[in-house]
Design a protein around this motif. Sequence first.
Motif, PDB file in Angstrom:
ATOM      1  N   ARG A 627       0.848  -1.187   0.000  1.00  0.00           N
ATOM      2  CA  ARG A 627       0.000   0.000   0.000  1.00  0.00           C
ATOM      3  C   ARG A 627       0.881   1.233   0.000  1.00  0.00           C
ATOM      4  NH1 ARG A 627      -4.516   1.733   4.599  1.00  0.00           N
ATOM      5  NH2 ARG A 627      -5.693   3.167   3.272  1.00  0.00           N
ATOM      6  N   GLU A 628       0.413   2.305  -0.556  1.00  0.00           N
ATOM      7  CA  GLU A 628       1.170   3.550  -0.555  1.00  0.00           C
ATOM      8  C   GLU A 628       1.229   4.119   0.859  1.00  0.00           C
ATOM      9  OE1 GLU A 628       0.263   6.434  -3.676  1.00  0.00           O
ATOM     10  OE2 GLU A 628      -1.067   4.932  -4.543  1.00  0.00           O
ATOM     11  N   PRO A 629       2.416   4.410   1.382  1.00  0.00           N
ATOM     12  CA  PRO A 629       2.506   4.977   2.726  1.00  0.00           C
ATOM     13  C   PRO A 629       1.710   6.271   2.884  1.00  0.00           C
ATOM     14  CG  PRO A 629       4.659   4.205   2.021  1.00  0.00           C
ATOM     15  CD  PRO A 629       3.748   4.093   0.832  1.00  0.00           C
ATOM     16  N   GLY A 630       1.769   7.138   1.883  1.00  0.00           N
ATOM     17  CA  GLY A 630       1.050   8.404   1.994  1.00  0.00           C
ATOM     18  C   GLY A 630      -0.447   8.212   2.116  1.00  0.00           C
ATOM     19  N   VAL A 631      -0.991   7.252   1.352  1.00  0.00           N
ATOM     20  CA  VAL A 631      -2.423   6.964   1.438  1.00  0.00           C
ATOM     21  C   VAL A 631      -2.757   6.425   2.818  1.00  0.00           C
ATOM     22  CG1 VAL A 631      -4.260   5.475   0.570  1.00  0.00           C
ATOM     23  CG2 VAL A 631      -2.723   6.596  -1.030  1.00  0.00           C
ATOM     24  N   CYS A 632      -1.925   5.511   3.314  1.00  0.00           N
ATOM     25  CA  CYS A 632      -2.173   4.935   4.632  1.00  0.00           C
ATOM     26  C   CYS A 632      -2.114   6.004   5.722  1.00  0.00           C
ATOM     27  CB  CYS A 632      -1.151   3.838   4.912  1.00  0.00           C
ATOM     28  SG  CYS A 632      -1.412   2.985   6.483  1.00  0.00           S
ATOM     29  N   LEU A 633      -1.071   6.821   5.682  1.00  0.00           N
ATOM     30  CA  LEU A 633      -0.886   7.830   6.730  1.00  0.00           C
ATOM     31  C   LEU A 633      -1.978   8.892   6.718  1.00  0.00           C
ATOM     32  CD1 LEU A 633       2.970   8.270   6.311  1.00  0.00           C
ATOM     33  CD2 LEU A 633       1.823   7.277   8.308  1.00  0.00           C
ATOM     34  N   SER A 634      -2.620   9.093   5.563  1.00  0.00           N
ATOM     35  CA  SER A 634      -3.653  10.126   5.469  1.00  0.00           C
ATOM     36  C   SER A 634      -5.061   9.555   5.565  1.00  0.00           C
ATOM     37  CB  SER A 634      -3.502  10.880   4.144  1.00  0.00           C
ATOM     38  OG  SER A 634      -3.764  10.034   3.042  1.00  0.00           O
ATOM     39  N   SER A 635      -5.159   8.280   5.961  1.00  0.00           N
ATOM     40  CA  SER A 635      -6.477   7.641   6.009  1.00  0.00           C
ATOM     41  C   SER A 635      -7.070   7.617   7.413  1.00  0.00           C
ATOM     42  CB  SER A 635      -6.383   6.210   5.471  1.00  0.00           C
ATOM     43  OG  SER A 635      -5.501   5.439   6.265  1.00  0.00           O
ATOM     44  N   GLY A 636      -6.497   8.392   8.324  1.00  0.00           N
ATOM     45  CA  GLY A 636      -7.065   8.484   9.665  1.00  0.00           C
ATOM     46  C   GLY A 636      -6.532   7.453  10.639  1.00  0.00           C
ATOM     47  N   VAL A 637      -5.376   6.820  10.327  1.00  0.00           N
ATOM     48  CA  VAL A 637      -4.808   5.852  11.272  1.00  0.00           C
ATOM     49  C   VAL A 637      -4.409   6.579  12.549  1.00  0.00           C
ATOM     50  CG1 VAL A 637      -4.004   4.248   9.519  1.00  0.00           C
ATOM     51  CG2 VAL A 637      -2.524   6.127  10.232  1.00  0.00           C
ATOM     52  N   SER A 638      -4.566   5.889  13.673  1.00  0.00           N
ATOM     53  CA  SER A 638      -4.279   6.532  14.955  1.00  0.00           C
ATOM     54  C   SER A 638      -2.819   6.430  15.362  1.00  0.00           C
ATOM     55  CB  SER A 638      -5.164   5.914  16.048  1.00  0.00           C
ATOM     56  OG  SER A 638      -4.928   4.513  16.133  1.00  0.00           O
ATOM     57  N   ASP A 639      -2.092   5.466  14.769  1.00  0.00           N
ATOM     58  CA  ASP A 639      -0.689   5.308  15.146  1.00  0.00           C
ATOM     59  C   ASP A 639       0.100   4.719  13.985  1.00  0.00           C
ATOM     60  OD1 ASP A 639      -0.621   2.296  15.340  1.00  0.00           O
ATOM     61  OD2 ASP A 639      -2.140   2.710  16.863  1.00  0.00           O
ATOM     62  N   LEU A 640       1.411   4.671  14.157  1.00  0.00           N
ATOM     63  CA  LEU A 640       2.297   4.183  13.098  1.00  0.00           C
ATOM     64  C   LEU A 640       2.123   2.696  12.817  1.00  0.00           C
ATOM     65  CD1 LEU A 640       5.543   6.088  14.122  1.00  0.00           C
ATOM     66  CD2 LEU A 640       4.262   6.405  12.001  1.00  0.00           C
ATOM     67  N   GLY A 641       1.611   1.955  13.778  1.00  0.00           N
ATOM     68  CA  GLY A 641       1.436   0.526  13.584  1.00  0.00           C
ATOM     69  C   GLY A 641       0.483   0.190  12.461  1.00  0.00           C
ATOM     70  N   GLY A 642      -0.462   1.083  12.174  1.00  0.00           N
ATOM     71  CA  GLY A 642      -1.399   0.836  11.088  1.00  0.00           C
ATOM     72  C   GLY A 642      -0.774   0.957   9.721  1.00  0.00           C
ATOM     73  N   CYS A 643       0.436   1.507   9.656  1.00  0.00           N
ATOM     74  CA  CYS A 643       1.123   1.686   8.377  1.00  0.00           C
ATOM     75  C   CYS A 643       2.499   1.023   8.395  1.00  0.00           C
ATOM     76  CB  CYS A 643       1.251   3.175   8.046  1.00  0.00           C
ATOM     77  SG  CYS A 643      -0.332   4.024   7.867  1.00  0.00           S
ATOM     78  N   VAL A 690       8.862  10.346   5.359  1.00  0.00           N
ATOM     79  CA  VAL A 690       8.055   9.360   4.651  1.00  0.00           C
ATOM     80  C   VAL A 690       8.974   8.758   3.596  1.00  0.00           C
ATOM     81  CG1 VAL A 690       5.948   8.928   3.339  1.00  0.00           C
ATOM     82  CG2 VAL A 690       6.008  10.780   5.012  1.00  0.00           C
ATOM     83  N   THR A 691       9.177   7.452   3.658  1.00  0.00           N
ATOM     84  CA  THR A 691      10.223   6.840   2.835  1.00  0.00           C
ATOM     85  C   THR A 691       9.835   6.735   1.358  1.00  0.00           C
ATOM     86  OG1 THR A 691       9.376   4.636   3.334  1.00  0.00           O
ATOM     87  CG2 THR A 691      11.105   5.514   4.769  1.00  0.00           C
ATOM     88  N   MET A 692       8.557   6.456   1.067  1.00  0.00           N
ATOM     89  CA  MET A 692       8.158   6.160  -0.308  1.00  0.00           C
ATOM     90  C   MET A 692       7.030   7.097  -0.745  1.00  0.00           C
ATOM     91  SD  MET A 692      10.111   3.410  -0.681  1.00  0.00           S
ATOM     92  CE  MET A 692       9.590   2.117  -1.791  1.00  0.00           C
ATOM     93  N   ARG A 693       7.139   7.593  -1.976  1.00  0.00           N
ATOM     94  CA  ARG A 693       6.080   8.462  -2.493  1.00  0.00           C
ATOM     95  C   ARG A 693       4.914   7.650  -3.043  1.00  0.00           C
ATOM     96  NH1 ARG A 693       5.957   8.473  -7.884  1.00  0.00           N
ATOM     97  NH2 ARG A 693       7.807   7.869  -9.050  1.00  0.00           N
ATOM     98  N   ASP A 694       5.172   6.395  -3.370  1.00  0.00           N
ATOM     99  CA  ASP A 694       4.109   5.465  -3.747  1.00  0.00           C
ATOM    100  C   ASP A 694       4.504   4.113  -3.170  1.00  0.00           C
ATOM    101  OD1 ASP A 694       6.097   4.529  -5.460  1.00  0.00           O
ATOM    102  OD2 ASP A 694       5.186   5.364  -7.267  1.00  0.00           O
ATOM    103  N   SER A 695       4.111   3.035  -3.782  1.00  0.00           N
ATOM    104  CA  SER A 695       4.393   1.733  -3.181  1.00  0.00           C
ATOM    105  C   SER A 695       5.813   1.236  -3.426  1.00  0.00           C
ATOM    106  CB  SER A 695       3.397   0.692  -3.703  1.00  0.00           C
ATOM    107  OG  SER A 695       3.526   0.540  -5.102  1.00  0.00           O
ATOM    108  N   GLU A 696       6.597   1.894  -4.320  1.00  0.00           N
ATOM    109  CA  GLU A 696       7.918   1.340  -4.624  1.00  0.00           C
ATOM    110  C   GLU A 696       8.979   2.364  -5.018  1.00  0.00           C
ATOM    111  OE1 GLU A 696       7.926  -1.123  -8.211  1.00  0.00           O
ATOM    112  OE2 GLU A 696       5.867  -0.474  -8.573  1.00  0.00           O
ATOM    113  N   HIS A 697       8.695   3.652  -4.912  1.00  0.00           N
ATOM    114  CA  HIS A 697       9.690   4.664  -5.274  1.00  0.00           C
ATOM    115  C   HIS A 697       9.955   5.575  -4.077  1.00  0.00           C
ATOM    116  CE1 HIS A 697       7.863   3.562  -9.219  1.00  0.00           C
ATOM    117  NE2 HIS A 697       9.129   3.596  -9.605  1.00  0.00           N
ATOM    118  N   MET A 698      11.234   5.833  -3.816  1.00  0.00           N
ATOM    119  CA  MET A 698      11.621   6.699  -2.706  1.00  0.00           C
ATOM    120  C   MET A 698      11.143   8.129  -2.897  1.00  0.00           C
ATOM    121  SD  MET A 698      15.587   5.797  -1.852  1.00  0.00           S
ATOM    122  CE  MET A 698      16.048   5.332  -3.516  1.00  0.00           C
TER     123      MET A 698
END
Length: 719
Positions: A627-643, A690-698
């Motif tokens: 999954r894209e980290p940016g999408v995960c982080l902006s989806s309302g997760v409460s902590d880093l464990g969700g991503c 944030v390490t990746m801009r999508d699922s596979e590129h830094m």
Amino acid sequence: MSEVSQATSGTRPGSGFRGDVQGLRAVAVLLVIAAHARFDAFDGGFVGVDVFFVISGFLITGLLVREVATTGRVSLLGFYARRARRIIPAATVVLVGTVAASAIFLPVLRTTEIFTDALWASFFAANVRFAVVETDYFATDQPVSPLQHYWSLAVEEQFYVVWPLLLLVLALVVRRRGARGGGGAEMSLRSLALGSLGLLTVASLAWSIWATYDSPATAYFSTFTRGWELGLGAVLAVLLATPVRRRLPRWLLEAAAVVGLLAIAGAVLLYSPQTAFPGYAAVLPVLGAAILLGVGGLPGGERTGVARVLSLAPARVIGDWSFSLYLWHFPVLRIAGAHWGERTLSPLHLVAALGAVVALSALTFYLVEQPFRRGRWWRLPRVAVALYPASVGILLLALVAGNGWVDRRLGVNDDNPAITSADYEGGPERISDDPARALVQASVLAAREGRPVPGTLVPPLRGIRQDTAPLGECDYRTGTTRLCPVGDTDAERSLVVIGDSHARAWTPATNLVGERFGYTAYNLVYSGCPASQAERLDPETKREWPECNDFKQWTLATIAELEPDLVLVSSAALPKVIGLDGSSVVGFTKPRKFRAVQLDGMRRELEMIQALGPDVALLANTPKLPREPGVCLSSGVSDLGGCLFDAGADARRYQKGFAKVARQVGATVVDAEKWFCYQRACPSVVGNYVTMRDSEHMTTAYARTLAGPLAEELGLETP
């Protein structure tokens, strides 16, 4: 797509209303909904859009031709006023509703892009927007926009910018010839219209066939490739403008109607999303729709079995609602799927989504469409035309409110600190002495503990998908063959980076390495075109890719000319490629053969570079995340464990294979996984990066932090 008769009852000969047309609209919209709901039997249901185009060209042109026959002219103000009443209110309501629903239910990262889609759609340019996005390699993993279906509305309105103007010009030509009134003028205009339309329709069809062959992704959304479908409907309307007195045999009408229906059904059953479309393939459903419209317009055609079925009351009701159904179904299905995390909705969720589509469509038809179409105030042309700028203004207000909501969501984590390796020193788990690896390790431990997302993320989540490493004037996808030296451009030493988009993602780090350690750097990278002697097919056309092959040859020739001290190679294993036998085509569906081709191609590439003299290093094994980290982080997760994600096993396997081959030929291998993952767990945030801009590129920012570790891994020394 959008034009519909005002009548609501059955077929009445001579009234201008045809119940079978409403029924055909119902068939078209139900096919589209079934395809987008991912019913397997209706994979080809997308041809319903083409049926809509033919109907629209037929109905609109019929109105225009009757207006010219009656008044001798075309009122552009009146025409666009009718279009505004018919299109703008419902389309604006759905745009605003989609913006609001996206802001509430979707990750912030997606929401901001949907806002951009909505703005393009409001100016009837959605097809241009999506054509551009579809041809961008970097957008291939992005989810489908819930407003993507507005492309067809844009095609229609762009067509109707030109067609009324052309008809007006033709009417003026007839008047100047002195053919005023009477059958002579009508026939003269009819002949000119048929000739002009016929020429444009044939030209558009020819272009559609070529463009679909040459660039399928952009051809799908193009007005030039779809115009012939509206044009064919228009030609049919002009032909039927003169009443046909001779009755054809009943059996012939019945047979023709069945053939038309079977043509559409055949396209639905035979086609799939993998079908090259529109091109030749669009001819079948388009001709089917034209045959049904033509038969129904002939004497006795309204009494064929097909016409009677299409004219049944339920079909007419769905036909009446078809515009609202078309507008609502796509955002509801896509937002529901994204919110519930289902690419294909479960039966229960699908029923709920389709129920919402029907309810919203009914409300929109009765509370929005009908009042604006029938209201006395809105029948004033100047008032109706004012709906265009008013709709844009309403949407802009919605976007301002939506952006405010997005900012509020993004600000939730503002006070949370970044992760540091010091947070875990002295803990139960030994922290690495390598600072870069220690920070990754600490970030994994923080995610496992459920630490909150840091407040100041680098780069910010807004626009992270566009955080692509810059290439300046040396984006080789444009066909240029110039060189753009970076790093320390006065240095005596040089390094070259080659490969696909993965190599491009490394360039912020390698540019900084060059600057700090005294190397002139050259980035010979071409997105989608791996540095490998395995011949990749064009990902869009699935045919030979001469641009990629030529670029790889040019790259080797340029390395020979530059005589660099170091060549850094980074590439993904991308399908499809020519097999080792030189004739077959292999991809992920044939994993053993595909792996063999990929490893052989990488081996030969590295050996050819080594033969030119430089040191060679393979930059391997940046992870592919689920999954894209940016999408995960902006989806309302409460902590880093969700991503916190596992590294993708398939991509990792191919990269490990590349590394093994590189070691066998004596090249240096840099295994990058340690800078992204710990114990196969990959955090979305390392420190506050944030390490990746999508699922596979830094991201470019995180790549720069790796310049020092990369130089150390390569054993580089300052000059």
